[in-house]
Design an enzyme around this catalytic site. Structure first.
Site, PDB file in Angstrom:
ATOM      1  N   ASP A 435      60.430-138.246   4.228  1.00 36.52           N
ATOM      2  CA  ASP A 435      60.312-137.393   5.403  1.00 36.52           C
ATOM      3  C   ASP A 435      58.895-137.528   5.959  1.00 36.52           C
ATOM      4  OD1 ASP A 435      60.175-135.382   7.298  1.00 36.52           O
ATOM      5  OD2 ASP A 435      61.206-133.892   6.060  1.00 36.52           O
ATOM      6  N   HIS A 436      58.777-138.166   7.134  1.00 40.84           N
ATOM      7  CA  HIS A 436      57.453-138.457   7.687  1.00 40.84           C
ATOM      8  C   HIS A 436      56.735-137.197   8.158  1.00 40.84           C
ATOM      9  CE1 HIS A 436      54.317-141.035   8.817  1.00 40.84           C
ATOM     10  NE2 HIS A 436      55.003-142.040   9.327  1.00 40.84           N
ATOM     11  N   ARG A 437      57.441-136.065   8.284  1.00 42.24           N
ATOM     12  CA  ARG A 437      56.769-134.807   8.601  1.00 42.24           C
ATOM     13  C   ARG A 437      55.923-134.345   7.428  1.00 42.24           C
ATOM     14  NH1 ARG A 437      61.854-131.128   9.863  1.00 42.24           N
ATOM     15  NH2 ARG A 437      62.335-132.055   7.829  1.00 42.24           N
TER      16      ARG A 437
END
Length: 463
Positions: A435-437
C-alpha cells in the site's frame, strides 16, 4: 405434542445470511438435542447447526443451495422437547440467547453435546470414486472429496489399515511448517498510531476511490447475457466465500494504491537447510518445506521495516497509520470453498516447532472448510505461496486491513553466476504488493531485499 420452528441463528460472526449446504436430516427422522440438523456456509466458514430440540423432523423450509437471512424459519420439529436453556436461535424480539457457562465450543444457546446418542436415520454417503474396499471414516471421505483425492490411491497408515486424515492431506499436497530461528526483539509496545494530515489523506484516497467507482459503475451497466440454449455458457451464483472474497478484493484494489516489486534469489542454501531439518530428529514428526524459511524471513524483515506490517485507517478524526509491533502472519490458502487467509496470531513469539504445529492446524482446518472467522481476523501481513502452482512471480492484491503481501515463487534449478562461473543453482523469485499510502518505494524494496537475503543466507536469522 407441540411443534417447534427452528430459525437460522446468528452463529457469532455478525453475518446476515448463510447458504444451506446440506441437510443432515429428512422429514420423519427422529432427532435428539444437539444432533446436527444442517450444514450451512457463511461468507467465512462452514458451520454445522445442532438441534435445540428432541423430536421428529417435520418440514424442511429451505432447500439445499438456498441463501437465507438470519432469523428465517428453516425447519420444524414435531413433539419437540427443548433442552435446558435452549431456544430456536432467536427470541421473539430477535435477541440471541446467552452463551452456556460451561464454555463448550457449541453454538450459542444449544447446550453441550455430552453423551447424546442420535436416533435419526444416518444419511446416505455420497459415493467416492474408486474407494470401494477402502477403510476410512466418513469425515475422512468428505475431506477426500473436498480435496479431489481418490482414496483408492492413498496409502493407509492407520493402525487398523484405515486411511487417516494425515494420509489424505499428505497425498493432496505437502503442508508447510516451521522451526524456531532467533529473530530481533519486538519490544513491549504492540501498536503505534501515526496521524496523517487531512489533505494527504484526501489526496491518497479520493482519486483511487473515484476511479474505482467509475469502473464499478461501468461494470454494473453491462447488459446481462442472453440465455444460451446450446449450453455454451454457465451461470454461477456469487455467494458465500466467493462473494466475500470479491467484495474484499474490489475494496482493496480500489482503495489502496498497489505497488509491486520483485527480485530473483539464489535459494540453494535454503534448500540445504530444509534438507538438514528434514533429517533432524527434532523434526521427525513435522513436514518441512522452504516456506518455513520464507515465513521466518518475512517476520525478521518486518521487524527491520515496520511499515510493511502497518495499516491505513480512516477514523472520525482523520486518517492515520497504525504500526503493529507484532506479527499475525496470514497464509493464503486455496480451499475447495475458495480463497481463505487465516493467520497465526503473534507468530513472532513462537519457536519453530510451535509455529509448525500452528500452521499445520491452520492448513488442515482451511482445507476442511472449518476455518473460523476469528482465525481470519486481525492479520498484519500475508504470504501467498504461488510456487505450489508452478508460478514464478505475481502481483497479489493486499488483504484488507494490511499494507503488504509477499509472494513466493516456485523453486527450480537455473543457471546462476557464482564467483564468475555459471553453475546450476536453486532459484526462486520473491515478489510483493504494498500500500503506497503507508510505505514508500525505498521501504518496500528494502523489505523484499531483506527477505531475499535470508533465503540466500539463512544464517542471517541468527543475528
Amino acid at each position: 405434542m407441540s411443534t417447534q420452528t427452528f430459525h437460522l441463528p446468528d452463529v457469532g460472526e455478525g453475518l446476515t445470511e448463510a447458504e444451506i449446504v446440506q441437510w443432515r436430516v429428512a422429514p420423519g427422522d427422529d432427532v435428539a438435542v444437539n444432533d446436527v440438523l444442517v450444514e450451512i456456509e457463511t461468507a467465512k466458514s462452514l458451520v454445522e447447526l445442532p438441534s435445540p430440540f428432541a423430536g421428529t423432523v417435520g418440514d424442511l423450509l429451505a432447500a439445499e443451495g438456498d441463501t437465507v437471512e438470519v432469523g428465517t424459519p428453516i425447519i420444524t420439529i414435531a413433539g419437540a422437547a427443548s433442552a435446558p436453556d435452549a431456544s430456536s436461535g432467536l427470541s421473539a424480539h430477535g435477541e440471541k440467547p446467552a452463551e452456556p457457562e460451561d464454555g463448550g465450543s457449541v453454538l450459542v444457546g444449544y447446550g453441550t453435546g455430552g453423551g447424546v446418542t442420535s436416533r435419526r436415520r444416518k444419511p446416505a454417503e455420497r459415493p467416492v470414486k474408486a474407494s470401494v474396499g477402502v477403510v476410512a471414516k466418513p469425515p475422512i471421505r468428505k475431506l477426500a472429496r473436498d480435496l479431489g483425492v481418490d482414496l483408492a490411491a492413498v496409502t493407509p497408515t492407520g493402525p487398523a489399515g484405515e486411511v487417516t486424515r494425515e494420509d489424505v492431506v499428505s497425498h493432496a499436497s505437502q503442508a508447510s511448517v516451521f522451526r524456531n530461528i532467533q529473530t530481533p526483539e519486538w519490544g513491549d509496545v504492540r501498536e503505534e498510531t501515526i496521524p496523517v494530515a487531512p489533505e494527504v489523506a484526501a489526496s491518497a484516497v479520493a482519486p483511487v476511490v473515484a476511479d474505482g467507482a467509475s469502473r464499478l459503475a461501468a461494470g454494473a451497466a453491462l447488459p446481462a447475457p442472453a440465455p444460451d440454449a446450446a449450453g455454451r455458457e454457465e451461470t454461477i451464483p456469487v455467494k458465500g466465500v466467493r462473494k466475500a472474497t470479491a467484495s474484499a478484493m474490489v475494496g482493496s484494489a480500489y482503495s489502496a494504491p498497489h505497488v509491486s516489486v520483485w527480485t530473483d534469489v539464489d535459494a540453494s542454501r535454503t534448500m540445504e537447510l530444509v534438507k538438514r531439518l528434514k533429517a533432524s530428529p527434532d523434526f521427525a514428526d513435522i513436514k518441512v518445506s522452504p516456506l518455513l524459511i520464507m515465513a521466518r524471513a518475512v517476520i525478521w524483515a518486518a521487524r527491520r521495516t515496520p511499515m510493511v506490517n502497518a495499516a491505513w485507517a480512516e477514523t472520525e478524526s482523520g486518517a492515520e497509520i497504525r504500526v503493529r509491533r507484532y506479527v499475525n502472519l496470514g497464509i493464503a490458502a486455496a480451499t475447495p470453498r475458495g480463497l481463505l487467509v487465516p493467520n497465526i496470531k503473534d507468530a513472532h513469539t513462537l519457536n519453530m516447532r510451535e509455529l509448525a504445529k500452528a500452521l499445520e492446524r491452520l492448513t488442515l482446518t482451511a482445507r476442511e472448510g472449518k476455518t473460523t472467522p476469528a482465525d481470519q481476523q486481525g492479520g498484519t501481513i500475508t504470504i501467498t505461496n504461488i510456487g505450489v502452482f508452478g508460478m514464478d512471480a505475481g502481483t497479489p492484491i493486499i488483504n484488507p486491513g494490511e499494507a503488504g503481501i509477499v509472494a513466493m515463487g516456485t523453486i527450480r534449478q537455473k543457471p546462476w553466476v557464482v564467483d564468475g562461473e555459471v553453475r546450476p543453482r536453486w532459484v526462486t523469485t520473491v515478489s510483493g504488493s504494498f500500500d503506497h499510502r503507508v510505505i514508500d518505494g525505498d521501504g518496500m524494496s528494502r523489505f523484499i531485499r531483506d527477505v531475499a537475503a535470508v533465503l540466500e543466507e539463512p544464517a542471517l536469522l541468527l543475528d
